[in-house]
Design a protein around this motif. Structure first.
Motif, short mmCIF file in Angstrom:
data_model
loop_
_atom_site.label_atom_id
_atom_site.label_comp_id
_atom_site.label_asym_id
_atom_site.label_seq_id
_atom_site.Cartn_x
_atom_site.Cartn_y
_atom_site.Cartn_z
N ILE A 36 35.13 46.62 33.72
CA ILE A 36 34.78 45.41 34.49
C ILE A 36 33.89 44.49 33.65
O ILE A 36 34.09 43.27 33.62
N LYS A 37 32.90 45.07 32.97
CA LYS A 37 32.01 44.26 32.11
C LYS A 37 32.81 43.52 31.04
O LYS A 37 32.62 42.32 30.84
N ASN A 38 33.68 44.24 30.35
CA ASN A 38 34.46 43.61 29.29
C ASN A 38 35.41 42.54 29.82
O ASN A 38 35.57 41.49 29.20
N TYR A 39 36.01 42.80 30.96
CA TYR A 39 36.90 41.80 31.56
C TYR A 39 36.13 40.51 31.86
O TYR A 39 36.53 39.43 31.45
N PHE A 40 35.02 40.67 32.57
CA PHE A 40 34.25 39.48 32.95
C PHE A 40 33.59 38.82 31.75
O PHE A 40 33.41 37.61 31.73
N LYS A 41 33.24 39.58 30.76
CA LYS A 41 32.67 38.99 29.54
C LYS A 41 33.68 38.02 28.92
O LYS A 41 33.33 36.89 28.57
N ASN A 42 34.92 38.45 28.81
CA ASN A 42 35.97 37.57 28.27
C ASN A 42 36.16 36.33 29.12
O ASN A 42 36.29 35.22 28.60
N ARG A 43 36.16 36.51 30.44
CA ARG A 43 36.36 35.36 31.34
C ARG A 43 35.17 34.40 31.26
O ARG A 43 35.35 33.19 31.21
N ILE A 44 33.97 34.93 31.25
CA ILE A 44 32.78 34.07 31.21
C ILE A 44 32.71 33.31 29.89
O ILE A 44 32.37 32.13 29.87
N ILE A 45 33.05 33.95 28.78
CA ILE A 45 33.08 33.25 27.49
C ILE A 45 34.04 32.07 27.58
O ILE A 45 33.72 30.96 27.15
N ASN A 46 35.20 32.29 28.18
CA ASN A 46 36.17 31.20 28.35
C ASN A 46 35.57 30.07 29.19
O ASN A 46 35.72 28.89 28.85
#
Length: 192
Positions: A36-46
């Motif tokens: 979940i952290k890695n998924y949201f990290k990618n989305r937030i960077i975008n």
């Protein structure tokens, strides 16, 4: 799923989703937390790369606290992002165990802004409706970990967002469902 009716720049993004118990997460080192952290990290960077400056969230155990950890990591990587934690009422954590209360204290200390909407402890559901209204009025869109086929607590926020979009068609909604999360997990572990 991404719902966006208008083309406008998002500056403030509300992120919410499932609680830890709804995700079957009962330990901090659960592998699901990492996914979940890695998924949201990618989305937030975008989102940051497209103009988001503030992440607004609540303080529920689960998605919202994971988001706090993600924002902290991004700041350490020199991303320009701020975290606001808005809690609907005083004594929000009143029924939590000591360990979870400690997690909340750490979470709030790392926030750039933190506030209770109501000076009262929980009195009725109107406080939660007021919180949803505040979050909607102070953000340009929402990123929500919610699967329409797996009902949980986020359904109330989802319904509020859909109702809000009817009158505010430029408001953005991005839903993250379990299939998207599973696909991400599969690709994440394929790389190991």
């Amino acid at each position: 799923m991404f719902y966006k009716k208008g083309e406008h720049l998002l500056k403030n993004l509300w992120i919410t989703g499932y609680r830890s118990y709804e995700l079957g997460i009962f330990k901090d080192d659960d592998l699901k937390v990492k996914v979940i952290k890695n998924y949201f990290k990618n989305r937030i960077i975008n989102y940051i790369e497209n103009g988001v400056e503030w992440i607004l969230t609540g303080a529920n155990l689960g998605t919202e606290m994971i988001i706090g950890e993600v924002v902290e990591e991004l700041k350490q990587e020199n991303y320009q992002i701020e975290l606001a934690v808005i809690i609907p009422y005083q004594n929000f954590e009143g029924n939590w165990n000591d360990s979870n209360k400690q997690k909340l204290n750490i979470f709030l200390r790392k926030a750039d802004y933190f506030s209770y909407l109501s000076d009262l402890s929980y009195t009725n559901y109107v406080q939660l409706i007021n919180w949803q209204s505040f979050m909607l009025k102070h953000t340009d869109g929402v990123l929500m970990f919610y699967d329409l086929e797996n009902v949980g607590k986020p359904k109330y926020d989802y319904k509020a967002v859909i109702k809000y979009i009817e009158k505010n068609p430029d408001y953005s909604l991005e839903l993250v469902d379990f299939d998207s999360m599973q696909d991400f997990a599969n690709s994440m572990f394929d790389n190991y």
